[in-house]
Write a protein that holds these residues in place. Structure first.
Motif, PDB file in Angstrom:
ATOM      1  N   ALA A  50       3.996  -9.160   8.331  1.00 39.75           N
ATOM      2  CA  ALA A  50       4.083 -10.585   8.015  1.00 39.75           C
ATOM      3  C   ALA A  50       5.375 -11.225   8.518  1.00 39.75           C
ATOM      4  O   ALA A  50       5.524 -12.454   8.486  1.00 39.75           O
ATOM      5  N   GLY A  51       6.328 -10.389   8.963  1.00 36.45           N
ATOM      6  CA  GLY A  51       7.596 -10.921   9.449  1.00 36.45           C
ATOM      7  C   GLY A  51       8.482 -11.449   8.346  1.00 36.45           C
ATOM      8  O   GLY A  51       9.212 -12.433   8.535  1.00 36.45           O
ATOM      9  N   VAL A  52       8.422 -10.804   7.188  1.00 36.74           N
ATOM     10  CA  VAL A  52       9.254 -11.226   6.054  1.00 36.74           C
ATOM     11  C   VAL A  52       9.942 -10.001   5.464  1.00 36.74           C
ATOM     12  O   VAL A  52       9.708  -8.868   5.905  1.00 36.74           O
ATOM     13  N   SER A  53      10.781 -10.226   4.468  1.00 40.12           N
ATOM     14  CA  SER A  53      11.457  -9.115   3.811  1.00 40.12           C
ATOM     15  C   SER A  53      10.548  -8.471   2.764  1.00 40.12           C
ATOM     16  O   SER A  53       9.554  -9.063   2.319  1.00 40.12           O
ATOM     17  N   VAL A  54      10.898  -7.232   2.379  1.00 42.56           N
ATOM     18  CA  VAL A  54      10.166  -6.537   1.320  1.00 42.56           C
ATOM     19  C   VAL A  54      10.237  -7.339   0.029  1.00 42.56           C
ATOM     20  O   VAL A  54       9.268  -7.422  -0.728  1.00 42.56           O
ATOM     21  N   ALA A  55      11.396  -7.955  -0.235  1.00 42.98           N
ATOM     22  CA  ALA A  55      11.570  -8.766  -1.452  1.00 42.98           C
ATOM     23  C   ALA A  55      10.600  -9.939  -1.478  1.00 42.98           C
ATOM     24  O   ALA A  55      10.055 -10.291  -2.537  1.00 42.98           O
ATOM     25  N   THR A  56      10.325 -10.519  -0.322  1.00 46.17           N
ATOM     26  CA  THR A  56       9.389 -11.650  -0.261  1.00 46.17           C
ATOM     27  C   THR A  56       7.967 -11.201  -0.571  1.00 46.17           C
ATOM     28  O   THR A  56       7.226 -11.867  -1.301  1.00 46.17           O
ATOM     29  N   VAL A  57       7.583 -10.038  -0.029  1.00 44.94           N
ATOM     30  CA  VAL A  57       6.259  -9.494  -0.340  1.00 44.94           C
ATOM     31  C   VAL A  57       6.141  -9.253  -1.843  1.00 44.94           C
ATOM     32  O   VAL A  57       5.114  -9.572  -2.471  1.00 44.94           O
ATOM     33  N   SER A  58       7.190  -8.712  -2.451  1.00 41.73           N
ATOM     34  CA  SER A  58       7.200  -8.452  -3.882  1.00 41.73           C
ATOM     35  C   SER A  58       7.045  -9.742  -4.683  1.00 41.73           C
ATOM     36  O   SER A  58       6.323  -9.794  -5.674  1.00 41.73           O
ATOM     37  N   ARG A  59       7.712 -10.805  -4.213  1.00 45.76           N
ATOM     38  CA  ARG A  59       7.591 -12.094  -4.901  1.00 45.76           C
ATOM     39  C   ARG A  59       6.172 -12.633  -4.836  1.00 45.76           C
ATOM     40  O   ARG A  59       5.651 -13.196  -5.808  1.00 45.76           O
ATOM     41  N   VAL A  60       5.525 -12.459  -3.693  1.00 40.94           N
ATOM     42  CA  VAL A  60       4.141 -12.925  -3.543  1.00 40.94           C
ATOM     43  C   VAL A  60       3.210 -12.141  -4.469  1.00 40.94           C
ATOM     44  O   VAL A  60       2.353 -12.708  -5.154  1.00 40.94           O
ATOM     45  N   VAL A  61       3.384 -10.831  -4.478  1.00 38.60           N
ATOM     46  CA  VAL A  61       2.549  -9.976  -5.320  1.00 38.60           C
ATOM     47  C   VAL A  61       2.696 -10.340  -6.785  1.00 38.60           C
ATOM     48  O   VAL A  61       1.725 -10.331  -7.562  1.00 38.60           O
ATOM     49  N   ASN A  62       3.909 -10.718  -7.201  1.00 36.62           N
ATOM     50  CA  ASN A  62       4.183 -11.042  -8.599  1.00 36.62           C
ATOM     51  C   ASN A  62       4.085 -12.535  -8.900  1.00 36.62           C
ATOM     52  O   ASN A  62       4.533 -12.996  -9.950  1.00 36.62           O
ATOM     53  N   ASN A  63       3.494 -13.288  -7.944  1.00 33.34           N
ATOM     54  CA  ASN A  63       3.240 -14.727  -8.132  1.00 33.34           C
ATOM     55  C   ASN A  63       4.503 -15.529  -8.424  1.00 33.34           C
ATOM     56  O   ASN A  63       4.502 -16.452  -9.240  1.00 33.34           O
ATOM     57  N   ASN A  64       5.572 -15.178  -7.741  1.00 36.54           N
ATOM     58  CA  ASN A  64       6.817 -15.916  -7.903  1.00 36.54           C
ATOM     59  C   ASN A  64       6.697 -17.282  -7.236  1.00 36.54           C
ATOM     60  O   ASN A  64       6.284 -17.401  -6.076  1.00 36.54           O
ATOM     61  N   VAL A  65       7.072 -18.339  -7.952  1.00 33.71           N
ATOM     62  CA  VAL A  65       6.876 -19.707  -7.456  1.00 33.71           C
ATOM     63  C   VAL A  65       7.892 -20.113  -6.394  1.00 33.71           C
ATOM     64  O   VAL A  65       7.763 -21.179  -5.783  1.00 33.71           O
ATOM     65  N   THR A  66       8.911 -19.282  -6.155  1.00 33.27           N
ATOM     66  CA  THR A  66       9.950 -19.654  -5.192  1.00 33.27           C
ATOM     67  C   THR A  66       9.505 -19.480  -3.740  1.00 33.27           C
ATOM     68  O   THR A  66      10.185 -19.932  -2.822  1.00 33.27           O
ATOM     69  N   VAL A  67       8.366 -18.826  -3.513  1.00 28.78           N
ATOM     70  CA  VAL A  67       7.863 -18.595  -2.160  1.00 28.78           C
ATOM     71  C   VAL A  67       7.087 -19.815  -1.687  1.00 28.78           C
ATOM     72  O   VAL A  67       6.255 -20.362  -2.428  1.00 28.78           O
ATOM     73  N   THR A  68       7.351 -20.265  -0.450  1.00 25.73           N
ATOM     74  CA  THR A  68       6.630 -21.421   0.086  1.00 25.73           C
ATOM     75  C   THR A  68       5.162 -21.066   0.302  1.00 25.73           C
ATOM     76  O   THR A  68       4.805 -19.895   0.478  1.00 25.73           O
TER      77      THR A  68
END
Length: 327
Positions: free
Chosen positions: A11-29
């Motif tokens: 996806a061209g992103v960091s591991v932390a960003t994938v984790s945020r998406v998986v955990n439905n973090n609202v900070t991800v665009t």
């Protein structure tokens, strides 16, 4: 199976960003979220549920305490709990206590050690003091049986009113010699249903004879049979039985048939609970229907709300007298 690192690279992103998406973090665009979700789907990535739960200090597991899994009364309640729990991302663990304090202690330790998130107790023999103490710091609700003097929220029916209406039905049919087949008085439902029985009898000026009140030690079909043997061995015999459980009532039907008597011509019988077997007897059993599936579903919703920190209030559901061929 793909790893979180492979998803991040794809996806061209960091591991932390994938984790945020998986955990439905609202900070991800939304754009980034879509790209990561596409990569997850393309690589068939499955996040570690255990790992996520450990990070979030939750197990997504609900304990359901009951005295016996074999009792058909609990079947629909369990189905209601399970369907609602799964829909909310929880699993359930059925904990058969067999009225054994040692087993009970094991299950209580599961929640103390955060291996479970909450308890739904349906066990009338549970140690009320320990359960109340545990409820101070852990989410607990009670279903069907509850502590009338406690602080733990519950969902149930009005047992006294239901029993009163069932006995009143027999009286209106002309029955005057009505016996009660009851459980042990240590159970709240047994006490409440006896109060309803006595209330109806007194209201219509009928004598309450203690020898016509049978207390069974075990909740099984054989106890219903034994109750009939004892009650019909008396010099003056009852002509109707109100049973606080369909299990007792079905056992009573069998024993009445064994004695060559006819139901309801010789003896009328009313049960309680509307378990599935109650419509398979001959004759079919008049009984009080509890909304068991709904009761279980509401109990699951209550415990999940309590886990989320929401206020939960006790609920008393409606019941219904189902008139069939045994009266």
């Amino acid at each position: 199976m793909a790893t979180i690192h492979e998803v991040a690279k794809h996806a061209g992103v960091s591991v932390a960003t994938v984790s945020r998406v998986v955990n439905n973090n609202v900070t991800v665009t939304e754009k980034t979220r879509t790209r990561v979700q596409d990569s997850i789907e393309e690589l068939n990535y499955e996040p570690s549920v255990l790992g996520r739960n450990l990070r979030n200090s939750e197990s997504r597991l609900l304990l359901v305490l009951l005295p016996s899994i074999s009792n058909p009364f609990y079947t629909d309640i369990i189905n209601g709990i399970q369907d609602t729990a799964i829909a909310q991302g929880y699993n359930i663990l059925l904990c058969e206590t067999d009225s054994n304090p040692k087993r009970e202690a094991i299950y209580f330790n599961l929640i103390r050690n955060r291996l479970a998130d909450g308890i739904i107790s349906m066990d009338p023999t549970v140690n009320k003091e320990r359960l109340t103490e545990l409820a101070i710091s852990h989410p607990i609700v009670q279903c069907s049986e509850y502590d009338e003097e406690g602080t733990i929220p519950y969902v149930t029916i009005d047992n006294e009113l239901a029993a009163y209406q069932a006995v009143k039905h027999l009286i209106k049919l002309g029955q005057k010699k009505i016996a009660l087949i009851n459980s042990d008085e240590k159970f709240l439902y047994a006490r409440e249903r006896q109060i309803g029985y006595e209330k109806a009898m007194k209201e219509y000026g009928l004598q309450i004879r203690q020898e016509w009140i049978y207390h069974a030690k075990n909740l099984d079909f054989q106890s219903g049979q034994q109750a009939v043997r004892v009650l019909l061995s008396q010099e003056e015999k009852p002509t109707a039985f109100f049973s606080v459980s369909d299990i007792f009532a079905i056992g009573a039907l069998k024993e009445i048939n064994t004695k060559g008597l006819q139901v309801p011509q010789d003896i009328a019988v009313v049960g309680f609970d509307k378990i599935s077997f109650s419509n398979m007897t001959h004759p079919t059993l008049t009984t009080v229907a509890q909304p068991m599936y709904r009761m279980g579903s509401i109990a699951a919703t209550m415990i999940i709300n309590k886990i989320s920190g929401k206020d939960v209030e006790s609920i008393i559901l409606d019941h219904e007298l189902i008139i069939r061929d045994s009266t």
